[in-house]
Design an enzyme around this catalytic site. Structure first.
Site, short mmCIF file in Angstrom:
data_model
loop_
_atom_site.label_atom_id
_atom_site.label_comp_id
_atom_site.label_asym_id
_atom_site.label_seq_id
_atom_site.Cartn_x
_atom_site.Cartn_y
_atom_site.Cartn_z
N GLU A 199 32.28 -19.21 -49.75
CA GLU A 199 33.19 -19.57 -48.65
C GLU A 199 33.81 -20.90 -49.05
OE1 GLU A 199 33.63 -17.54 -46.31
OE2 GLU A 199 31.81 -16.38 -46.14
N CYS B 251 36.37 -25.66 -41.76
CA CYS B 251 36.93 -24.76 -42.76
C CYS B 251 38.01 -23.88 -42.16
CB CYS B 251 35.83 -23.91 -43.37
SG CYS B 251 34.86 -23.07 -42.12
P1 NAP Z 1 31.39 -29.49 -52.20
O1 NAP Z 1 31.57 -30.84 -52.74
O2 NAP Z 1 31.87 -28.34 -53.00
O3 NAP Z 1 29.83 -29.34 -51.90
C1 NAP Z 1 29.30 -28.20 -51.28
C2 NAP Z 1 27.83 -28.08 -51.60
O4 NAP Z 1 27.67 -27.79 -53.00
C3 NAP Z 1 27.04 -29.37 -51.36
O5 NAP Z 1 25.76 -29.04 -50.88
C4 NAP Z 1 26.96 -29.97 -52.76
O6 NAP Z 1 25.89 -30.85 -52.93
C5 NAP Z 1 26.77 -28.71 -53.59
N1 NAP Z 1 27.09 -28.83 -54.99
C6 NAP Z 1 27.99 -29.65 -55.58
N2 NAP Z 1 28.01 -29.43 -56.91
C7 NAP Z 1 27.10 -28.44 -57.16
C8 NAP Z 1 26.67 -27.76 -58.34
N3 NAP Z 1 27.17 -28.04 -59.54
N4 NAP Z 1 25.72 -26.82 -58.22
C9 NAP Z 1 25.18 -26.50 -57.02
N5 NAP Z 1 25.56 -27.12 -55.87
C10 NAP Z 1 26.51 -28.06 -55.94
O7 NAP Z 1 32.07 -29.34 -50.76
P2 NAP Z 1 31.91 -30.31 -49.50
O8 NAP Z 1 32.66 -31.56 -49.81
O9 NAP Z 1 30.51 -30.41 -49.05
O10 NAP Z 1 32.66 -29.48 -48.38
C11 NAP Z 1 34.04 -29.54 -48.19
C12 NAP Z 1 34.71 -28.29 -48.65
O11 NAP Z 1 34.01 -27.17 -48.15
C13 NAP Z 1 36.11 -28.17 -48.14
O12 NAP Z 1 36.94 -27.85 -49.20
C14 NAP Z 1 36.05 -27.01 -47.15
O13 NAP Z 1 37.17 -26.21 -47.12
C15 NAP Z 1 34.92 -26.21 -47.65
N6 NAP Z 1 34.29 -25.49 -46.56
C16 NAP Z 1 34.46 -24.15 -46.49
C17 NAP Z 1 33.88 -23.41 -45.46
C18 NAP Z 1 34.02 -21.93 -45.38
O14 NAP Z 1 33.32 -21.31 -44.58
N7 NAP Z 1 34.90 -21.32 -46.13
C19 NAP Z 1 33.10 -24.07 -44.51
C20 NAP Z 1 32.95 -25.44 -44.61
C21 NAP Z 1 33.55 -26.14 -45.64
P3 NAP Z 1 26.05 -32.43 -52.65
O15 NAP Z 1 26.40 -32.57 -51.22
O16 NAP Z 1 24.71 -32.93 -53.00
O17 NAP Z 1 27.14 -32.87 -53.58
#
Ligand code: NAP
Length: 509
Positions: free
Chosen positions: A256, A295
């Protein structure tokens, strides 16, 4: 300062230094820290497979549902304390915290009821038995059984309660133990929820583990029966999909990701009508709720040329009235972003958006903390509006794009976002609706259609309902969660069984 631990192999375990800070975004000061360095994540996954999985699979759907019911009740019972935690670590207003926390409890309760209705079985039949010849003694039947691995849930920072629970609800009801990793920046609320469940002894050994901090080498240890459900940015989703162990074991990954969601006003919406006023209120709410860190939040506003100036004027008037500041105060409607790095990203996104679209309203933000005032942009570039259609600015930001009102262009504009989670359409004309609804359906996971008849009855653009699927094609990650029983299927193996009808009956019931 509070040092957070991870709950692994049925005990809280702290990681080695260096630690990562978590902030109170209202003041910008660190309030906690966490690390996962040195934690044995291979052993954690093995524990889930060896201990949690067999326990869950021995429970009937009704019993798994009862477990979810208790998890839901515990959250509901601690609602006010959890709302405080959400404010401290995410800067949410009371109403924004409730959106996350009540959504979490409600989704668990929904799946608890589904478990009850699925009853005393531990697996499901999929469809009817199939006959291959005149003989009724040899039949085929599809069955759905839980995977014997781990559900690995990697969550975004913006819904530390709901994201944890909506994923947990489907996996546990399906019969698969969970290792959940919240977004580090706002992990405190997820920690408090799990603490609450453990204090009440609700979680059987191995059924739930919580990794608080970086994912470390977690994905190196995935195996062929595991399943990964990820919410976050598209870039991280791609990294996870490309991980060598994920590829080597064909581990299913549900993503997602970013979504440039839209609202479309039809040409029959009249200025000042109920439908028009409802659209204005909904867009303003989508810009400000959870400081735009949703999101599903509306980012692109497609409005017929004749209505565009009026819509802009109404939106600017509403945004100018928004009370921004300390989320602890009742009058506050817009709190800070979740932390300093989110603020940096959003300010950079606004600066870039400003190179491609006109900023027609920029709300002032209080000094200090991680505040960003609401922003409204305007672009006459339609399909050619660079950046607007391609980049999600994850804050209180949206862009008005006037269009000619035709169904054809409305569909092209929605599709120009490359695939989204939610699209709202406001209009009454049924012929226009047919062209638009069927045209945008392949590009969007959920369509929210508002007409004059239901303008006061809807559930709202941004609310994800557990009975309906959540996810979207293309840029939105291509994933699908929830949707009632559909959400369980990700954790099941479908097997075609052919054989002696007597044996099939004896085993499958
Ligand atoms: P993110 O930076 O991609 O992080 C998401 C999760 O992935 C966090 O728990 C992060 O850990 C982890 N992560 C990062 N690098 C990783 C890796 N190499 N391997 C495994 N896990 C890893 O996103 P975010 O900043 O938390 O969230 C914002 C984004 O999420 C926005 O773009 C938004 O659109 C999207 N979003 C989408 C939805 C949906 O349902 N489609 C819902 C909510 C948000 P850390 O926090 O420890 O870095």
């Amino acid at each position: 300062m509070l040092t957070l631990a991870s709950y692994l192999r049925d005990s809280w375990q702290g990681g080695q230094d260096p630690q990562t800070p978590l902030y109170d975004p209202t003041t910008g000061t660190p309030i906690a820290q966490t690390s996962t360095r040195g934690l044995d994540l291979a052993a954690a996954l093995a524990h889930a497979r060896a201990v949690g999985g067999p326990t869950l699979r021995a429970l009937t759907f009704a019993q798994r549902g009862e477990l979810l019911n208790q998890l839901s009740a515990a959250i509901h019972g601690a609602r006010d304390a959890l709302i405080d935690v959400s404010r401290q670590n995410m800067g949410t207003t009371r109403s924004d915290a409730k959106f996350d926390i009540d959504g979490a409890a409600g989704t668990l309760a929904f799946y608890a009821n589904l478990g009850k209705s699925l009853g005393d079985r531990t697996f499901l039949l999929d469809g009817e038995a199939i006959r291959f010849s005149r003989s009724a003694r040899f039949l085929g039947q599809h069955i759905l059984t839980p995977k014997v691995g781990v559900a690995i849930h990697i969550n975004a920072f913006n819904f530390p309660a709901w994201n944890l629970c909506e994923k947990l609800a489907t996996a546990l009801l399906a019969g698969v133990p969970v290792l959940a990793k919240p977004g580090t920046a706002t992990a405190l609320l997820s920690v408090k929820i799990v603490e609450l469940w453990l204090e009440k002894s609700l979680v059987p050994p191995g059924v739930l583990q919580l990794l608080v901090g970086s994912a470390g080498d977690l994905l190196d240890h995935v195996g062929p029966q595991d399943a990964i459900v990820f919410t976050g940015s598209g870039a991280t989703g791609q990294e996870i999909r490309k991980h060598p162990a994920v590829i080597a074991h064909s581990v299913p990954v549900n993503v997602e990701a970013d979504s440039i969601n839209a609202i479309v006003l039809a040409p029959d919406v009249a200025e000042g009508s109920d439908l028009f006023n409802m659209a204005v209120a909904e867009i303003a709410r989508e810009i400000t709720q959870k400081a735009g860190q949703k999101c599903t939040a509306i980012r692109r506003i497609f409005v017929p040329h004749a209505l565009a100036d009026a819509l802009k004027a109404e939106l600017v008037a509403r945004l100018a009235d928004v009370q921004i500041g300390d989320p602890a105060l009742d009058r506050t409607q817009l709190g800070p972003l979740a932390g300093p790095s989110q603020q940096r990203d959003v300010l950079a996104g606004i600066a870039e958006l400003g190179k491609h679209a006109e900023n027609v309203f920029a709300g002032a933000a209080p000094q200090g903390g991680c505040f960003v005032g609401p922003q409204l942009f305007w672009s006459n570039a339609g399909l050619d509006a660079a950046y607007v259609h391609d980049h999600e600015v994850f804050g209180p930001v949206a862009t008005v794009l006037p269009y000619d009102g035709s169904a054809q262009l409305a569909v092209q504009l929605v599709a120009r976002g490359g695939g989204g989670l939610a699209t709202s359409v406001y209009g009454d004309d049924q012929a226009w609706a047919r062209a638009v609804l069927l045209g945008i359906a392949p590009w969007t996971g959920r369509i929210y259609w508002a007409s004059s008849k239901v303008f006061d009855q809807g559930t709202g653009h941004g609310a994800v309902m557990p009975a309906l699927v959540h996810g979207g094609p293309g840029k939105a990650g291509g994933g699908e969660e929830l949707g009632g029983e559909r959400g369980l299927r990700f954790y099941w193996q479908r097997t075609a069984v052919q054989g002696d009808v007597q044996i099939l009956k004896a085993v499958l019931g």
